[in-house]
Write a protein that holds these residues in place. Structure first.
Motif, short mmCIF file in Angstrom:
data_model
loop_
_atom_site.label_atom_id
_atom_site.label_comp_id
_atom_site.label_asym_id
_atom_site.label_seq_id
_atom_site.Cartn_x
_atom_site.Cartn_y
_atom_site.Cartn_z
N ASP A 80 -1.04 138.18 82.65
CA ASP A 80 -2.01 138.80 83.54
C ASP A 80 -2.43 140.13 82.94
OD1 ASP A 80 -3.45 139.95 85.56
OD2 ASP A 80 -2.07 139.37 87.16
N LEU A 81 -3.66 140.20 82.45
CA LEU A 81 -4.15 141.40 81.79
C LEU A 81 -4.98 142.29 82.71
CD1 LEU A 81 -5.36 139.74 78.44
CD2 LEU A 81 -3.08 140.55 79.01
N ARG A 82 -5.02 141.96 83.98
CA ARG A 82 -5.93 142.65 84.88
C ARG A 82 -5.66 144.14 84.98
NH1 ARG A 82 -5.28 139.29 90.29
NH2 ARG A 82 -3.14 139.34 89.53
N THR A 83 -4.39 144.53 85.01
CA THR A 83 -4.06 145.94 85.22
C THR A 83 -3.66 146.65 83.93
OG1 THR A 83 -1.77 145.38 85.74
CG2 THR A 83 -3.33 145.48 87.58
N SER A 84 -3.71 145.94 82.79
CA SER A 84 -3.34 146.59 81.53
C SER A 84 -4.45 147.51 81.05
CB SER A 84 -3.04 145.53 80.47
OG SER A 84 -4.18 144.75 80.20
N ASN A 199 -14.19 147.95 84.91
CA ASN A 199 -12.76 147.99 84.60
C ASN A 199 -11.93 147.56 85.80
OD1 ASN A 199 -13.42 148.92 82.10
ND2 ASN A 199 -12.88 151.06 82.50
N ALA A 200 -12.39 147.84 86.99
CA ALA A 200 -11.63 147.50 88.19
C ALA A 200 -11.79 146.05 88.59
CB ALA A 200 -12.07 148.41 89.35
N ASN A 201 -12.92 145.47 88.29
CA ASN A 201 -13.21 144.13 88.80
C ASN A 201 -13.22 143.02 87.74
OD1 ASN A 201 -14.13 144.42 91.84
ND2 ASN A 201 -14.93 146.18 90.73
N LEU A 202 -13.30 143.39 86.47
CA LEU A 202 -13.31 142.39 85.42
C LEU A 202 -11.86 141.99 85.14
CD1 LEU A 202 -15.12 140.84 83.45
CD2 LEU A 202 -14.82 142.71 81.83
N GLN A 203 -11.52 140.75 85.41
CA GLN A 203 -10.13 140.31 85.36
C GLN A 203 -9.92 139.37 84.17
OE1 GLN A 203 -9.20 138.70 89.21
NE2 GLN A 203 -9.92 140.51 90.28
N TYR A 205 -7.12 136.95 81.74
CA TYR A 205 -5.87 136.20 81.68
C TYR A 205 -5.78 135.56 80.29
CZ TYR A 205 -6.30 136.46 86.78
OH TYR A 205 -6.47 136.89 88.07
N LEU A 206 -4.55 135.42 79.81
CA LEU A 206 -4.31 134.73 78.55
C LEU A 206 -3.17 133.76 78.75
CD1 LEU A 206 -4.95 134.60 75.44
CD2 LEU A 206 -2.99 136.14 75.14
N SER A 207 -3.35 132.51 78.30
CA SER A 207 -2.32 131.50 78.51
C SER A 207 -2.23 130.57 77.31
CB SER A 207 -2.59 130.68 79.78
OG SER A 207 -3.75 129.88 79.60
N SER A 208 -1.13 129.80 77.27
CA SER A 208 -0.99 128.74 76.28
C SER A 208 -1.89 127.59 76.73
CB SER A 208 0.47 128.28 76.19
OG SER A 208 0.58 127.13 75.41
N THR A 209 -2.61 126.97 75.79
CA THR A 209 -3.58 125.95 76.19
C THR A 209 -2.92 124.65 76.61
OG1 THR A 209 -3.80 125.31 73.88
CG2 THR A 209 -5.39 126.88 74.72
N THR A 210 -1.74 124.36 76.10
CA THR A 210 -1.04 123.15 76.52
C THR A 210 0.37 123.53 76.90
OG1 THR A 210 -0.30 122.65 74.27
CG2 THR A 210 -2.38 121.67 74.99
N ASN A 211 0.89 122.91 77.95
CA ASN A 211 2.22 123.26 78.43
C ASN A 211 3.33 122.84 77.48
OD1 ASN A 211 1.22 124.39 80.79
ND2 ASN A 211 1.20 122.43 81.86
#
Length: 222
Positions: A80-84, A199-203, A205-211
């Motif tokens: 979750d990169l929203r608050t970084s 900066n406050a509203n642009l959210q 996320y980074l994830s692995s594409t396959t589990n």
């Protein structure tokens, strides 16, 4: 009756010896070795040996080798990169891999980035990802990738609701280690305009594409 005493060559390499009970020629037994250097723990080859049958003449030993490099995969989560802060490196959860023995390894991470927003006005959204040595905090050369870059040139119609943009990337690199070493995938976000609302509203996320196979590592050389 003649007695002939054998004449032994005194060279150190001569395995034939004279004992009290007669001449002695030491036998040779061939054994295989598990992964290591010549006989140690950092090779990627197993040496297998099959002994001859008892009493066989000649004694034939069969020797073979198997390539056995270590490898693995882990199931990473979502960062979750929203608050970084802009440009702050954020670890991708469960992306850590421990490379267990000396050698050269290939690191691969299939990642997916997502940015969402729900405001009017221009913004630039981006997410980068890269492999990091957790002990030295150094990035793996060649691994940084731009996961997504989105430039919103104008306003967004508020009646259409939430907007989003996604992108995929493969972060790869080769590393050479001399002892067990831990690496992980990290992501960082940025906005190009520095707008407080953005900066406050642009959210992000980074994830692995396959589990199952998003994060992989494999030894490729000793």
């Amino acid at each position: 009756m003649y007695r002939i005493d054998p004449k032994l060559d005194p060279a150190a390499c001569n395995a034939l010896t004279q004992t009290a009970s007669g001449l002695l020629v030491p036998g040779t037994e061939v054994t295989g070795i598990a992964p290591g250097t010549a006989v140690g723990t950092s090779r990627s080859v197993d040496v297998d040996v099959t002994a001859p049958a008892a009493g066989a003449c000649p004694e034939t030993w069969t020797v073979g080798a198997r390539l056995t490099p270590v490898f693995g995969t882990v199931n990473a989560g979502t960062a979750d990169l929203r608050t970084s802060a802009m440009g702050q490196q954020v670890p991708l959860p469960n992306s850590q891999v421990v490379l267990p023995e000396p050698g050269v390894y290939r690191l691969t991470a299939h990642v997916f980035g997502l940015a969402t927003w729900n405001f009017n006005g221009r913004h630039i959204a981006s997410i980068n990802a890269l492999w990091i040595n957790t002990a030295t905090n150094a990035f793996v050369p060649g691994s940084p990738r731009k996961v997504l870059l989105h430039d919103e040139p104008g306003t967004v119609n508020p009646e259409t609701g939430l907007k989003s943009i996604g992108g995929n990337a493969v972060c790869e690199g080769y590393v050479t280690i001399t002892a067990p070493t831990t690496y992980e995938v990290r992501g960082l976000r940025a906005t190009g305009d520095g707008n407080t609302l953005a900066n406050a509203n642009l959210q992000h996320y980074l994830s692995s594409t396959t589990n199952q196979q998003g994060i992989l590592w494999q030894k490729v050389s000793d």
